[in-house]
Design an enzyme around this catalytic site. Sequence first.
Site, PDB file in Angstrom:
ATOM      1  N   ASP A 271       0.937  -1.347   0.042  1.00  0.00           N
ATOM      2  CA  ASP A 271       0.028  -0.022  -0.083  1.00  0.00           C
ATOM      3  C   ASP A 271       0.864   1.416   0.129  1.00  0.00           C
ATOM      4  OD1 ASP A 271      -2.438   1.303   0.423  1.00  0.00           O
ATOM      5  OD2 ASP A 271      -1.812   1.909   2.397  1.00  0.00           O
TER       6      ASP A 271
ATOM      7  N   ASP B 154      -2.057  -0.931   5.743  1.00  0.00           N
ATOM      8  CA  ASP B 154      -2.310  -0.319   7.252  1.00  0.00           C
ATOM      9  C   ASP B 154      -3.852  -0.201   7.292  1.00  0.00           C
ATOM     10  OD1 ASP B 154      -2.824   1.714   5.444  1.00  0.00           O
ATOM     11  OD2 ASP B 154      -1.213   2.962   6.524  1.00  0.00           O
TER      12      ASP B 154
ATOM     13  N   ASP C  40      -6.887  -2.826   3.255  1.00  0.00           N
ATOM     14  CA  ASP C  40      -5.872  -3.720   3.267  1.00  0.00           C
ATOM     15  C   ASP C  40      -6.232  -5.147   3.483  1.00  0.00           C
ATOM     16  OD1 ASP C  40      -4.379  -1.860   1.627  1.00  0.00           O
ATOM     17  OD2 ASP C  40      -3.781  -1.192   3.521  1.00  0.00           O
TER      18      ASP C  40
END
Length: 889
Positions: free
Chosen positions: A326, A611, A615
């Site tokens: 990410d 995070d 996700d």
Amino acid sequence: MWFVKNKDEVINELQTNALQGLTSEEAKQRLAKYGENKLAAKKSKSLIQLFFAQLNDAMIYILLGAALISGILGEISDSIIIALVILINAIVGLIQESKAEKALEALKKLSTPKAIVKRDGELKEIASEEVVPGDLVIIDAGRYIPCDLRLIETANLQIEESALTGESVPVDKNSDLILEASNTPLGDQKNMAFMSTLATYGRGVGIAVGTGMDTEIGKIAKMLEEGDSEQTPLQKKLAELGKILGFAALGICAVMFLVGVFQGRPLFEMFFTAISLAVAAIPEGLPAIVTIVLAMGVQRMIKEHAIVRKLPAVETLGSVNIICSDKTGTLTQNKMTVVKFYADNAFGELSSLNINEPEHKLLLENLVLCNDATYTEESKTGDPTEIALLEAGAKFNIFKAELEKQHQRINEIPFDSDRKLMTTVNKYDNEYYVFTKGATDNLLKICNNVYVNGEIVPLTEEIKNDIMNKANSMSDDALRVLGAAFKKISSPHVAIDSLETDLVFIGLIGMIDPPRLEVKDSIALCKKSGIKTIMITGDHKNTAFAIAKELGIAEDPSQAIFGAELDKLSEEELYSRIDNLRVFARVSPEHKVKIVKAFKAKGNIVSMTGDGVNDAPSLKAADIGVAMGITGTDVAKGASDMILTDDNFKTIVSAIEEGRNIYNNIKKSIIFLLSCNTGEIISLFFAILLGWASPLKPIHILWVNLVTDTLPALSLGVDPGDPNVMEEKPRNPKQTLFAEGAGVSLILNGILIGLLTLAAFVIGARVYTGTTSLFPIFPENISEEALTHAQTMAFVVLSVSQLVHSLNMRHSSKSIFQVGWFTNKYLIASVLFGIFLQDVVITVPFLRDVFKVFDLNPKDWLFVGLLSIVPLIVNEIAKIFIRMKKTNN
């Protein structure tokens, strides 16, 4: 898809009142119909279920069978030892697994505890679980959204959605929008608000259109619940190994039983001998040793800022060749930062701004005073963009609190998403300055002058084009661009409408969520190690690609793709393109899972770092999910295999290095144990095949497997890491434990140990009987005492030669003198302690009776010592040729 409907359609469909809200009675009926506004929890396994899950393994089944048969045959001590091994292995696994699978509980905690709704025409604060579809929900800054809402009223409303969409800045919401495309990504659904996101600015009213599991967060919860926990590469290899050893044990038993029958030996004796061979074929301590070595690796990784939630994940990192990361908060700092400026024809990095230049100073004062955020070293509150502007001022000792004392705010026009401008009026001595900041194109429309060289000059088309070129240049670098303008007025008492007219353009600033400082080097090291880094983000394509290019992830725009483009690709098209793609922008949680699965389908071992709530499904779908410990949500942590306590991408690389070393150490332990067991099989197999008496008793084999071999195997498991391990390419996931010569080494060393054991058996029999017969070890011509002496010699050589062989396992090609005798002090201690234990077993009368062994004399020990060091000498010679071959290649 409520975002494609207008307000009236939503109100009619949900049968609610836009002014009065639901009645209490309607709310009560709907609560009974739709259920509470909370996420369903997956039923967790009991401790008993988790315990028995640890026993669900082919090797464990074989050990249980061996324990049962040993007990039936009266070898109770054998049964007890095997049962203890199984129990220890199950308990260690149970302790680790009982902490896992908490993702859905974490998701539940994200639900906001209170919500303000309008019922019976009155505002009421209720528990968020009581919100029902059709409720009118009131939103204000600082409040979490309790459910999915279709907005029907907004006033400068901004909502922080990074945890759900990956968008790094708050999203402007507009209730009047009606979106046409049914596949509009979450980040672009600006007439919607989603459960567990945070209102950071403005206010609004929305109608509850989704509650509980029917929300976007609920969809993620379902995805987590449906996701299967896949086995890691090592688990798969050990499962395969267990099956192979199981079939090998049964095959050896059958062959030996038939040989014995053919030789005319008693059936009961042959059955017992066959069981001995089965015990020799299976390394009883292997499951426990692998578990313990992994647990030790976990403790080491905690010191490296990585907490492993599932033991097998330690080795998985070592075989990772794709890191899907990410962007926001992982590769970047998740903090908007001003990096460039343009004023008075000066264009460059913020650090080159000259506070002594009046235009430069006025630019910063504009950005600090025309600002609703607050900033101190201890606390920061407000919009991330405005906080970034205050931080830029603070770098030049311009602080808002001090500046506002000197230049008090008299009037203001709040930011509006249509105007894309904000204006304040501040007192400067006897004059008043109107400060305006906002989107460059909108700002230039209301400017007719520009501040250059200490003078105010007309804003010509040429100057305007130059300003737009600078703004576009910043945009091309994925910077968010804001312009600043001002004018002087003599009195604060002027019409509000006239404030944003005839302004003087001051300059521009460009800001970005910058990459973490250490990430670029970490990505370069990954590339050198044959590991691809993939960026997956909710941000726009240009922003994502610019960051990826700066970090060295991508080089060409063709390596970036939109989530909407991803939807148009078939599974086959995605698989054909996936190897060239490095950046995935504007993606949804479903896209992330799709991307991870596409990489895995090409035979890659995939790690996913993240995070946010968005996700979680992809963290679970990946071979190993890595969550951020500081900025990570509880959901991400709950779905992950590993958590980084310092949120540092560099830690991932350290963890990969540690994972590679741990895998190598586990491989050393496994090959060591199997080569030792091969030696046991060779000695028993040939003895029986030749019609000799058995050189080893079952309890001897169990003792060697569980005690003598276990300590060196554990010590090899904590062997210091190879400093050159990151120069190697990731292991091929299909590669077996026996690749790269390990299988050949295992067999050859097994044969050597087996032959040395047989040699000790023969020498022991001849020394005791004093015979000149070459092989005085046939059952019919050897006494019980002579057999015990011979078996003791074989037992000691088998044990000590294996202890010495553990030194060979330190490195496949380096000499023990190159590796260093004392670089692994645990191994040296294990070898010495193992020899000591072996001496205790044959010298202490009670133990001597249990193990049915003979107390050796000094001459016997001399023979034992000479035979036992042969594996070290042979391997040292072999490694000379291996190094010569590598040098020539």
